[in-house]
Design a protein around this motif. Structure first.
Motif: not given
Length: 141
Positions: A52-58
């Motif tokens: 999630q830190f790399v790609n985002g929550p979505a």
């Protein structure tokens, strides 16, 4: 939308699958030796948090395919359900029950079901917090 740096992105591509495999190892060895559902749930939640830190929550929600809160509910159901076979046998609450899978030589047990339930509860609770905090932070920015 990618949010991490190049180094973090490359590291995450390698570490996330390794963390997931390690969490399964900890889960399956955990009843009689160090490990179990709680620490394995923390390790796998860390893997998804890194994603999630790399790609985002979505992107992480798409990868999970289920809402983390559903993991909490299903984990609680498994944990409570693992106590029922002992009651049906007339034994004390949470007494371990073992079953052999015919033809495979594999034994399943209520402690394993309980550990899987704990694994899912920890995974769901940590990811609910991490993803919600990330989404709230994004809305305030």
């Amino acid at each position: 939308m990618k949010t991490g740096t190049l180094i973090l992105s490359v590291a995450a591509r390698t570490l996330v699958p390794l963390q997931i495999l390690f969490s399964l190892f900890l889960l399956l060895r955990g009843h009689d030796e160090p490990g179990g559902g709680f620490i394995a749930g923390l390790v796998v939640a860390g893997a998804f948090a890194l994603h999630q830190f790399v790609n985002g929550p979505a992107a992480t929600r798409r990868l999970l395919r289920v809402d983390p809160r559903d993991c909490v509910g299903f984990g609680l159901l498994l944990g409570v359900g693992s106590a029922l076979p002992a009651w049906w046998q007339g034994e004390a609450f949470l007494t371990a029950q073992w079953w052999e899978v015919p033809g495979l030589g594999l034994k399943l047990s209520t402690p394993l079901i309980f550990d899987i339930g704990v694994y899912l509860v920890v995974l769901g609770a940590v990811l609910t917090a991490v993803i919600t905090l990330s989404e709230v932070d994004k809305d305030e920015a």
